[in-house]
Design an enzyme around this catalytic site. Structure first.
Site, PDB file in Angstrom:
ATOM      1  N   ASP A 157       4.031   0.712  12.035  1.00 53.45           N
ATOM      2  CA  ASP A 157       2.829   0.087  11.474  1.00 53.45           C
ATOM      3  C   ASP A 157       2.662  -1.366  11.937  1.00 53.45           C
ATOM      4  OD1 ASP A 157       2.379   2.448  10.167  1.00 53.45           O
ATOM      5  OD2 ASP A 157       3.141   1.749   8.229  1.00 53.45           O
ATOM      6  N   CYS A 201      -5.717   7.851   8.903  1.00 48.05           N
ATOM      7  CA  CYS A 201      -5.999   7.258  10.210  1.00 48.05           C
ATOM      8  C   CYS A 201      -5.626   8.234  11.312  1.00 48.05           C
ATOM      9  CB  CYS A 201      -5.208   5.961  10.369  1.00 48.05           C
ATOM     10  SG  CYS A 201      -5.924   4.581   9.475  1.00 48.05           S
ATOM     11  N   LYS A 214       0.834  -1.217   0.000  1.00 52.04           N
ATOM     12  CA  LYS A 214       0.000   0.000   0.000  1.00 52.04           C
ATOM     13  C   LYS A 214       0.862   1.258   0.000  1.00 52.04           C
ATOM     14  CE  LYS A 214      -1.803   1.648   4.030  1.00 52.04           C
ATOM     15  NZ  LYS A 214      -1.535   3.061   4.309  1.00 52.04           N
ATOM     16  N   ASN A 215       1.845   1.294   0.898  1.00 57.47           N
ATOM     17  CA  ASN A 215       2.596   2.541   1.066  1.00 57.47           C
ATOM     18  C   ASN A 215       3.632   2.769  -0.036  1.00 57.47           C
ATOM     19  OD1 ASN A 215       1.021   3.108   3.216  1.00 57.47           O
ATOM     20  ND2 ASN A 215       2.527   2.541   4.783  1.00 57.47           N
ATOM     21  N   ARG A 263      -8.581  -0.506   4.200  1.00 58.72           N
ATOM     22  CA  ARG A 263      -7.676   0.500   3.613  1.00 58.72           C
ATOM     23  C   ARG A 263      -6.319  -0.097   3.287  1.00 58.72           C
ATOM     24  NH1 ARG A 263      -8.573   6.058   6.767  1.00 58.72           N
ATOM     25  NH2 ARG A 263      -7.329   6.712   5.024  1.00 58.72           N
ATOM     26  N   ARG A 304      -0.849  14.863  12.949  1.00 55.35           N
ATOM     27  CA  ARG A 304      -0.084  14.512  11.734  1.00 55.35           C
ATOM     28  C   ARG A 304       0.073  15.758  10.860  1.00 55.35           C
ATOM     29  NH1 ARG A 304      -2.110   8.763   9.333  1.00 55.35           N
ATOM     30  NH2 ARG A 304      -0.062   8.787   8.372  1.00 55.35           N
ATOM     31  N   PRO A 305       0.911  16.706  11.296  1.00 56.57           N
ATOM     32  CA  PRO A 305       1.074  17.932  10.518  1.00 56.57           C
ATOM     33  C   PRO A 305       1.815  17.675   9.198  1.00 56.57           C
ATOM     34  CG  PRO A 305       2.636  17.900  12.341  1.00 56.57           C
ATOM     35  CD  PRO A 305       1.796  16.659  12.473  1.00 56.57           C
ATOM     36  N   ILE A 306       1.817  18.689   8.300  1.00 59.39           N
ATOM     37  CA  ILE A 306       2.579  18.557   7.047  1.00 59.39           C
ATOM     38  C   ILE A 306       3.623  19.678   6.945  1.00 59.39           C
ATOM     39  CG2 ILE A 306       0.849  17.234   5.769  1.00 59.39           C
ATOM     40  CD1 ILE A 306       0.063  19.854   4.332  1.00 59.39           C
ATOM     41  N   ASP A 307       4.046  20.196   8.111  1.00 63.24           N
ATOM     42  CA  ASP A 307       4.991  21.314   8.123  1.00 63.24           C
ATOM     43  C   ASP A 307       6.327  20.976   7.438  1.00 63.24           C
ATOM     44  OD1 ASP A 307       5.117  19.537  10.377  1.00 63.24           O
ATOM     45  OD2 ASP A 307       6.607  20.854  11.286  1.00 63.24           O
ATOM     46  N   ARG A 356      -4.384   9.956   4.081  1.00 59.76           N
ATOM     47  CA  ARG A 356      -3.174  10.741   4.313  1.00 59.76           C
ATOM     48  C   ARG A 356      -2.368  10.902   3.023  1.00 59.76           C
ATOM     49  NH1 ARG A 356      -0.400  14.226   7.792  1.00 59.76           N
ATOM     50  NH2 ARG A 356       1.807  13.926   7.428  1.00 59.76           N
ATOM     51  N   ILE A 400       6.986   7.009  17.099  1.00 53.82           N
ATOM     52  CA  ILE A 400       6.748   7.754  15.857  1.00 53.82           C
ATOM     53  C   ILE A 400       5.454   8.571  15.935  1.00 53.82           C
ATOM     54  CG2 ILE A 400       6.456   7.576  13.339  1.00 53.82           C
ATOM     55  CD1 ILE A 400       9.238   6.714  14.292  1.00 53.82           C
TER      56      ILE A 400
HETATM   57  N1  EPU Z   1       5.542  14.595  10.851  1.00 52.99           N
HETATM   58  C1  EPU Z   1       5.529  15.936  11.188  1.00 52.99           C
HETATM   59  N2  EPU Z   1       5.485  16.848  10.162  1.00 52.99           N
HETATM   60  C2  EPU Z   1       5.452  16.473   8.853  1.00 52.99           C
HETATM   61  C3  EPU Z   1       5.472  15.105   8.528  1.00 52.99           C
HETATM   62  C4  EPU Z   1       5.504  14.177   9.555  1.00 52.99           C
HETATM   63  O1  EPU Z   1       5.560  16.299  12.358  1.00 52.99           O
HETATM   64  O2  EPU Z   1       5.410  17.372   7.985  1.00 52.99           O
HETATM   65  C5  EPU Z   1       5.560  13.588  11.943  1.00 52.99           C
HETATM   66  C6  EPU Z   1       4.252  12.790  11.941  1.00 52.99           C
HETATM   67  O3  EPU Z   1       3.231  13.480  12.640  1.00 52.99           O
HETATM   68  C7  EPU Z   1       4.668  11.511  12.597  1.00 52.99           C
HETATM   69  C8  EPU Z   1       6.100  11.313  12.104  1.00 52.99           C
HETATM   70  O4  EPU Z   1       6.551  12.612  11.683  1.00 52.99           O
HETATM   71  O5  EPU Z   1       4.646  11.654  13.994  1.00 52.99           O
HETATM   72  C9  EPU Z   1       6.252  10.319  10.971  1.00 52.99           C
HETATM   73  O6  EPU Z   1       5.525  10.762   9.845  1.00 52.99           O
HETATM   74  P1  EPU Z   1       5.914  10.399   8.338  1.00 52.99           P
HETATM   75  O7  EPU Z   1       5.775  11.653   7.528  1.00 52.99           O
HETATM   76  O8  EPU Z   1       7.213   9.683   8.304  1.00 52.99           O
HETATM   77  O9  EPU Z   1       4.770   9.390   7.963  1.00 52.99           O
HETATM   78  P2  EPU Z   1       3.731   9.473   6.767  1.00 52.99           P
HETATM   79  O10 EPU Z   1       4.417   9.768   5.493  1.00 52.99           O
HETATM   80  O11 EPU Z   1       2.574  10.309   7.163  1.00 52.99           O
HETATM   81  C10 EPU Z   1       3.993   6.937   6.202  1.00 52.99           C
HETATM   82  C11 EPU Z   1       3.061   5.776   6.064  1.00 52.99           C
HETATM   83  C12 EPU Z   1       2.482   5.415   7.431  1.00 52.99           C
HETATM   84  C13 EPU Z   1       3.661   5.053   8.334  1.00 52.99           C
HETATM   85  C14 EPU Z   1       4.656   6.222   8.415  1.00 52.99           C
HETATM   86  C15 EPU Z   1       5.887   5.897   9.219  1.00 52.99           C
HETATM   87  C16 EPU Z   1       2.192   6.069   3.859  1.00 52.99           C
HETATM   88  C17 EPU Z   1       1.032   6.329   2.991  1.00 52.99           C
HETATM   89  N3  EPU Z   1       1.980   6.120   5.167  1.00 52.99           N
HETATM   90  O12 EPU Z   1       3.203   7.990   6.755  1.00 52.99           O
HETATM   91  O13 EPU Z   1       1.661   4.279   7.227  1.00 52.99           O
HETATM   92  O14 EPU Z   1       3.164   4.777   9.624  1.00 52.99           O
HETATM   93  O15 EPU Z   1       5.068   6.573   7.079  1.00 52.99           O
HETATM   94  O16 EPU Z   1       6.539   4.788   8.705  1.00 52.99           O
HETATM   95  O17 EPU Z   1       3.272   5.774   3.373  1.00 52.99           O
HETATM   96  C18 EPU Z   1      -0.098   2.787   7.693  1.00 52.99           C
HETATM   97  O18 EPU Z   1       0.178   2.205   6.633  1.00 52.99           O
HETATM   98  O19 EPU Z   1      -0.887   2.315   8.544  1.00 52.99           O
HETATM   99  C19 EPU Z   1       0.519   4.081   7.974  1.00 52.99           C
HETATM  100  C20 EPU Z   1       0.047   4.934   8.877  1.00 52.99           C
END
Ligand code: EPU
Length: 421
Positions: A306, A116, A22-23, A398, A121-124, A92, A328
């Site tokens: 995960d 989820c 998926k990811n 999902r 889960r910010p995008i900063d 997401r 995380i």
């Molecule tokens: N974070 C920030 N700011 C940002 C981005 C992330 O503070 O701009 C924080 C997040 O809030 C979190 C941490 O950094 O606490 C990790 O976030 P990351 O960006 O690495 O994760 P993601 O890209 O949102 C992907 C997977 C997740 C998986 C995480 C960590 C996808 C679609 N999702 O999420 O998968 O848990 O990496 O490995 O690739 C799942 O499949 O169940 C799932 C949640």
């Protein structure tokens, strides 16, 4: 909404073909808009999140077809750069379209992504990195407006190795005039798969899998045929299920090297795990596990967040005490309230789940609240004495392709019920 009805206490035995990741497929689908031709993605899992990504691509003007785990995306007709909130909030990974759409149209309008609920889960980190690439970004009443004259390649150091931010930088900069160097990049295998896909389209990215990725901009990308990597979290989930219930399963089309941090725990806890050839993993378990005192989630190659819920389900029935620490996400233990209804002895204190292993769990009516926590409830139901009903199966759909078919194929007594209307 669908529910799963499970009569537990059966050993698992048989073979499973592991689904595509998926990811990996989600950012790859976003990347497909960068080619002005046709991309064929084999080994694509049939998941609700993949349908959402397809809906976004279609909304943007692409032609998308899905058949027998192969998606074809023809993005030659893509002509829109605005993604409405109704699509953004469904998952997401919708945020991955930001880098891709900016790259294609030099502008993008999105809203905050959904996904989820695992805490904040910010995008900063995404926004900061894209600004460094010369993208002007304004947020007004929840709408994120992005535009640029051209992407300005540069050196970017991420404050944290975010998976999504790493992918967005790769997507935004792969068509550009110059070289972007991304330092403190995420190293997850799905990043390598995205690199390989972009390169199959004619891109020039190297270093994925290490913490420094070099993106040499190219003029344009073409269509390609690509096979998506196996899903390491689905792999870990099936292994944990057999570890917990006992039995012997063979996973085909798996990548052992991607889940060593999980198999190390299962071996410590008493399972016998062997690999055959490149892609077969066999696990044997007596169904009696020893507790691992400390399991901590970390970025790759550490223990994956995960897989935290499914290993917690295992530790609930292991002999001894364990602490599972989540490093995380800030709120990824909500499913534990449901495991407690099944007799699990867990206390959540801060970032830790403190577990006293019990010999058995008992069936109960439980509610999935998010994807991986929902999978943990299914595993607990397979292990438990009596009948378990897991509601809100849409969360599990999902990320797991027909989870009930996988487990019934291994001898479990599990079926799906769907409400009429
Ligand atoms: N974070 C920030 N700011 C940002 C981005 C992330 O503070 O701009 C924080 C997040 O809030 C979190 C941490 O950094 O606490 C990790 O976030 P990351 O960006 O690495 O994760 P993601 O890209 O949102 C992907 C997977 C997740 C998986 C995480 C960590 C996808 C679609 N999702 O999420 O998968 O848990 O990496 O490995 O690739 C799942 O499949 O169940 C799932 C949640």
């Amino acid at each position: 909404m669908d529910r799963l009805i499970i009569n537990g206490k059966r050993c698992l035995k048989g073979e499973v073909k592991v689904q595509g990741a998926k990811n990996a497929v989600l950012p790859i689908l976003a990347a497909s808009i960068l080619s002005k031709g046709k991309c064929t993605l084999m080994n694509s899992p049939a998941l609700s999140d993949v349908s959402v990504a397809s809906d976004i691509l279609e909304f943007l003007g692409c032609d998308v077809q899905f058949s027998h785990n192969t998606v074809t995306v023809d993005s030659s007709g893509a002509d829109k750069y605005i993604i409405p909130a109704t699509l953004m909030e469904k998952m997401r990974s919708s945020v991955m379209f930001l880098g891709a759409v900016i790259s294609r149209f030099r502008k993008a309008v999105i809203t905050q992504p959904g996904g989820c609920d695992l805490g904040s889960r910010p995008i900063d980190i995404h926004i900061k990195a894209l600004r460094q690439l010369g993208v002007e970004i304004q947020e007004e009443q929840g709408i994120i407006l992005c535009f640029c004259d051209e992407i300005k390649p540069c050196k970017i150091t991420l404050d944290f190795p975010s998976v999504g931010a790493t992918e967005n930088v790769m997507l935004a900069s792969c068509i550009s005039k110059g070289t972007t160097v991304l330092v403190n990049a995420a190293r997850e295998p799905e990043i390598v798969d995205l690199q390989n896909f972009v390169n199959a389209m004619g891109g020039k990215i190297s270093g994925a899998g290490t913490n420094e990725i070099v993106i040499e901009g190219v003029k344009e990308l073409k269509g390609c045929t690509y096979c998506v990597m196996p899903d390491r979290i689905a792999t870990a989930t099936y292994l944990c299920a057999c570890a917990l219930c006992g039995g012997e399963i063979a996973l085909k089309g798996a990548a052992y090297e991607h889940i060593k941090s999980v198999t190390d725990v299962l071996i410590y806890s008493g399972c016998d795990i062997k690999t055959y050839g490149n892609d077969v993993i066999v696990l044997k378990s007596q169904g009696k596990l020893s507790a691992k005192p400390l399991i901590e989630t970390a970025v790759y190659p550490g223990f994956p967040t995960d897989a935290q819920p499914v290993i917690t389900a295992c530790m609930c029935c292991a002999e001894g005490k364990s602490v599972v620490r989540e490093n995380i996400f800030s709120d990824r233990f909500r499913y534990c309230s449901q495991l407690k209804k099944m007799g699990a002895d867990i206390n959540i204190v801060g970032t830790g789940a403190f577990i006293n292993g019990t010999e058995s769990l008992f069936g109960a009516d439980v509610e999935a609240m998010e994807l991986r926590g929902g999978a943990a409830l299914v595993l607990a139901g397979l292990k438990a004495e009596g009948k378990t009903t897991v509601t809100n199966v849409n969360y599990i759909d999902r990320g797991y392709e027909k989870i009930e078919k996988v487990f019934s194929g291994l001898g479990a007594d599990i079926r799906r019920e769907t409400d009429e209307g």
